[in-house]
Design a protein around this motif. Sequence first.
Motif, PDB file in Angstrom:
ATOM      1  N   LEU A   5       0.757  -1.074   0.064  1.00 55.01           N
ATOM      2  CA  LEU A   5       0.130  -0.005   0.017  1.00 55.01           C
ATOM      3  C   LEU A   5       0.827   1.252   0.030  1.00 55.01           C
ATOM      4  O   LEU A   5       0.602   2.320  -0.622  1.00 55.01           O
ATOM      5  N   ILE A   6       2.035   1.209   0.623  1.00 57.29           N
ATOM      6  CA  ILE A   6       2.887   2.479   0.919  1.00 57.29           C
ATOM      7  C   ILE A   6       4.247   1.997   0.932  1.00 57.29           C
ATOM      8  O   ILE A   6       4.675   0.911   1.788  1.00 57.29           O
ATOM      9  N   VAL A   7       5.247   2.692   0.554  1.00 58.09           N
ATOM     10  CA  VAL A   7       6.724   2.396   0.538  1.00 58.09           C
ATOM     11  C   VAL A   7       7.292   3.615   1.062  1.00 58.09           C
ATOM     12  O   VAL A   7       6.907   4.710   0.776  1.00 58.09           O
ATOM     13  N   THR A   8       8.288   3.735   1.870  1.00 56.57           N
ATOM     14  CA  THR A   8       8.869   4.822   2.727  1.00 56.57           C
ATOM     15  C   THR A   8      10.366   4.835   2.491  1.00 56.57           C
ATOM     16  O   THR A   8      11.253   4.744   3.628  1.00 56.57           O
ATOM     17  N   PRO A   9      10.839   5.092   1.090  1.00 58.48           N
ATOM     18  CA  PRO A   9      12.380   5.127   1.027  1.00 58.48           C
ATOM     19  C   PRO A   9      12.564   6.677   1.253  1.00 58.48           C
ATOM     20  O   PRO A   9      12.173   7.544   1.339  1.00 58.48           O
ATOM     21  N   ASN A  10      14.142   6.514   1.458  1.00 52.22           N
ATOM     22  CA  ASN A  10      14.822   8.043   1.509  1.00 52.22           C
ATOM     23  C   ASN A  10      15.291   8.277   0.046  1.00 52.22           C
ATOM     24  O   ASN A  10      15.003   7.384  -0.792  1.00 52.22           O
ATOM     25  N   LEU A  11      15.834   9.348  -0.156  1.00 52.24           N
ATOM     26  CA  LEU A  11      16.506   9.757  -1.651  1.00 52.24           C
ATOM     27  C   LEU A  11      17.377   8.501  -2.147  1.00 52.24           C
ATOM     28  O   LEU A  11      17.597   8.125  -3.300  1.00 52.24           O
ATOM     29  N   ALA A  12      18.416   7.997  -1.073  1.00 51.06           N
ATOM     30  CA  ALA A  12      19.398   7.095  -1.647  1.00 51.06           C
ATOM     31  C   ALA A  12      18.680   5.758  -1.871  1.00 51.06           C
ATOM     32  O   ALA A  12      18.950   5.053  -2.911  1.00 51.06           O
ATOM     33  N   GLU A  13      17.698   5.431  -1.318  1.00 48.52           N
ATOM     34  CA  GLU A  13      16.987   4.226  -1.558  1.00 48.52           C
ATOM     35  C   GLU A  13      16.044   4.124  -2.721  1.00 48.52           C
ATOM     36  O   GLU A  13      16.062   3.303  -3.487  1.00 48.52           O
ATOM     37  N   LEU A  14      15.537   5.474  -2.931  1.00 44.74           N
ATOM     38  CA  LEU A  14      14.650   5.756  -4.293  1.00 44.74           C
ATOM     39  C   LEU A  14      15.829   5.476  -5.393  1.00 44.74           C
ATOM     40  O   LEU A  14      15.283   4.800  -6.376  1.00 44.74           O
ATOM     41  N   ASN A  15      16.942   6.105  -5.334  1.00 47.80           N
ATOM     42  CA  ASN A  15      17.719   5.962  -6.558  1.00 47.80           C
ATOM     43  C   ASN A  15      18.087   4.692  -6.616  1.00 47.80           C
ATOM     44  O   ASN A  15      18.674   4.067  -7.887  1.00 47.80           O
ATOM     45  N   ALA A  16      18.385   3.797  -5.585  1.00 56.95           N
ATOM     46  CA  ALA A  16      18.737   2.264  -5.920  1.00 56.95           C
ATOM     47  C   ALA A  16      17.563   1.383  -6.358  1.00 56.95           C
ATOM     48  O   ALA A  16      18.044   0.610  -7.087  1.00 56.95           O
ATOM     49  N   LEU A  17      16.448   1.842  -5.946  1.00 55.22           N
ATOM     50  CA  LEU A  17      15.313   1.052  -6.603  1.00 55.22           C
ATOM     51  C   LEU A  17      15.010   1.411  -8.057  1.00 55.22           C
ATOM     52  O   LEU A  17      14.464   0.932  -8.877  1.00 55.22           O
ATOM     53  N   ALA A  18      15.385   2.786  -8.453  1.00 56.63           N
ATOM     54  CA  ALA A  18      15.037   3.189  -9.740  1.00 56.63           C
ATOM     55  C   ALA A  18      16.258   4.005 -10.239  1.00 56.63           C
ATOM     56  O   ALA A  18      16.101   5.279 -10.262  1.00 56.63           O
TER      57      ALA A  18
END
Length: 259
Positions: free
Chosen positions: A137-150
């Motif tokens: 339903l919801i994901v809670t990344p920080n910027l570094a995690e978002l960059n790793a995922l995409a």
Amino acid sequence: MVRLEADSVLLFSGLDPSGAAGVSADIETINQFGVTPLPIITTLTAQNTQRVLSLEPTKNSLLELQFKLIDEDISFNTVKIGLLGTSSQVKTISKLLSNKQGLNIVLDPIISSSTDDILSSKEMIDAMKNELIPLCLIVTPNLAELNALAPGLNEESAISSLNCPWVLLTTSDSSEIQVEHRLYHNANLISKFTYKKLTGQYHGSGCTLSSAIAALLADNVPVEDACKKALDYTYQSLLSAKKVGKMQYHPNRTFPKQL
């Protein structure tokens, strides 16, 4: 004797012996909201407030058995996922959750520790993005995690690529002055929550935030309200943080009251 149906959150979390993050953080936080945590340990770690030295993932067969026994006995509609140990573990948990309908799944996509120790492989990140995140339903990344995922995408495109209805992005790693949390729904930015950045380093703030969101969702609080209340609670826990070890501060999750 008639049993009362309890508000519960199922946890898939790692064990941090320092008590600052992982399942300890999850249990402390969820208890503060009057909800019952149901913990399944995904990974045993050797770490303290300064570093992470070792990870020992739980066997998939044991995870499956623990989930089966909890599911046949205790009602829950919310799941919070933290540290995961292997790509096969990600796939196992995804399969378990995909067979149960109507879950509110909250994922804290832990890629590295707050001491910058890498905790996830490329195979794990790929499995997380392709198999687990679409169930959430919801994901809670920080910027570094978002960059790793995409990797290689701008923020809006990266959020869209996650294929998750709600994303709460934390930008604490981008500014020395303030922390901005941006809430996206269906890849559209709908809210911004800004807090003054605190000095020092904190261990377990992401676990606190995602667990608070999960506890509020279990209590049927709408997603946007749950994010705001969870952010306020987390910020209060950091304002009253404790210096237990030699490096990072412990969020004081038992001091702030439910908001």
